[in-house]
Design an enzyme around this catalytic site. Structure first.
Site, PDB file in Angstrom:
ATOM      1  N   SER A 131      -0.710  -5.138  -2.765  1.00  8.90           N
ATOM      2  CA  SER A 131      -1.512  -6.341  -2.437  1.00  8.90           C
ATOM      3  C   SER A 131      -0.549  -7.038  -1.558  1.00  8.90           C
ATOM      4  O   SER A 131      -0.056  -7.136  -0.807  1.00  8.90           O
ATOM      5  CB  SER A 131      -2.292  -6.831  -3.715  1.00  8.90           C
ATOM      6  N   ASP A 158     -12.258  -0.991  -1.704  1.00  8.45           N
ATOM      7  CA  ASP A 158     -11.451  -2.144  -2.107  1.00  8.45           C
ATOM      8  C   ASP A 158     -12.151  -3.328  -1.647  1.00  8.45           C
ATOM      9  O   ASP A 158     -12.665  -3.326  -0.444  1.00  8.45           O
ATOM     10  CB  ASP A 158     -10.298  -2.106  -1.422  1.00  8.45           C
ATOM     11  N   HIS A 218      -9.315  -1.639  -5.236  1.00 15.45           N
ATOM     12  CA  HIS A 218      -8.064  -2.234  -4.981  1.00 15.45           C
ATOM     13  C   HIS A 218      -6.984  -2.191  -6.169  1.00 15.45           C
ATOM     14  O   HIS A 218      -5.825  -2.317  -5.648  1.00 15.45           O
ATOM     15  CB  HIS A 218      -8.329  -4.047  -5.140  1.00 15.45           C
TER      16      HIS A 218
END
Length: 247
Positions: free
Chosen positions: A99, A195, A225
């Site tokens: 991320s 996601d 995610h």
């Protein structure tokens, strides 16, 4: 065992390091996350089984590191990762970023290529402050940010995230999708199609934007995610192993 270093900027950073052969692996976590997540620990165990050096760390304001989250910015966290790699690693590393950690990994590869031998992003979130937060602000949220210097945004992971004006403004000098992004290293981008925090369009934009002879994007249907199901963790390990084989 968790140890600590102090960066040249004076921030106290927590880390765990395993000895082994190089190139080593460095794991960078996401926003409001830390080095104790499933992906970091699973990859650490895999690296140890391979006899491979491994480093995971908490950037400032996260996990066991010093500082307050609301005081931090992308540049601070980039500096934290850079300082840890310089102080604790030998030679260029394979940097794995989850991320926000993916954004930091891309910054390291772009601005400190001597530190990065290979790159893997997992649900990478480059430029999320501008393309995720600012682009989605309501007029009321934009006004709150301007008036009080922060805005609280809901999060599916628990308490709201306090997003500061400094985080937004400082990040504008760290964007990677608005200038050439040359990756003269093996680079792999992993992205789940379910996601909701970082849409597939971001991964496609990064894939199209990055320049290099050894860049691949893998889309995983139905993965969210977190990218932390057993099959996802095995894919991360296999991807890291494939990049290592090219170094």
């Amino acid at each position: 065992m968790t140890d600590f270093i102090t960066t040249p900027e004076g921030r106290r950073i927590a880390y765990n390091r395993s000895a082994g052969e190089g190139p080593g692996i460095v794991f960078l976590h996401g926003l409001k996350s830390d080095m104790e997540g499933f992906k970091a620990l699973a990859l650490e165990a895999w690296a140890q089984a391979q006899g491979r050096a491994f480093l995971r760390l908490d950037v400032s304001g996260h996990g066991a590191s010093g500082g307050v989250f609301e005081d931090g910015a992308i540049g601070d966290w980039f500096e934290d990762a850079r300082a840890a790699i310089r102080a604790l690693c030998t030679g260029p590393q394979l940097v794995v970023g989850s991320s926000m950690g993916g954004w930091l990994a891309l910054l390291l590869a772009r601005d400190c290529p001597e530190l990065v031998a290979g790159l893997v992003t997992i649900a990478g979130a480059p430029d999320f402050t501008e393309d995720g937060y600012v682009a989605a602000f309501t007029p009321a949220q934009a006004a709150a940010l301007e008036a009080q210097g922060y805005v609280d945004l809901p999060s599916e992971y628990g308490a709201p995230y306090r997003i500061t004006r400094r985080l937004i403004e400082e990040a504008r000098g760290r964007l990677v999708l608005r200038a050439p992004l040359r990756l003269a290293i093996p680079a792999r981008f992993l992205q789940g199609t379910a996601d909701t925090a970082v849409p597939v369009s971001v991964a496609l934009q990064l894939f199209e934007h990055a320049e290099g002879a050894d860049i691949r994007l893998t889309l995983v249907k139905g993965t969210d995610h977190r990218f932390s199901d057993p099959d996802d963790l095995r894919l991360i390990e296999a991807t890291v192993g494939e990049v290592l084989s090219r170094l």
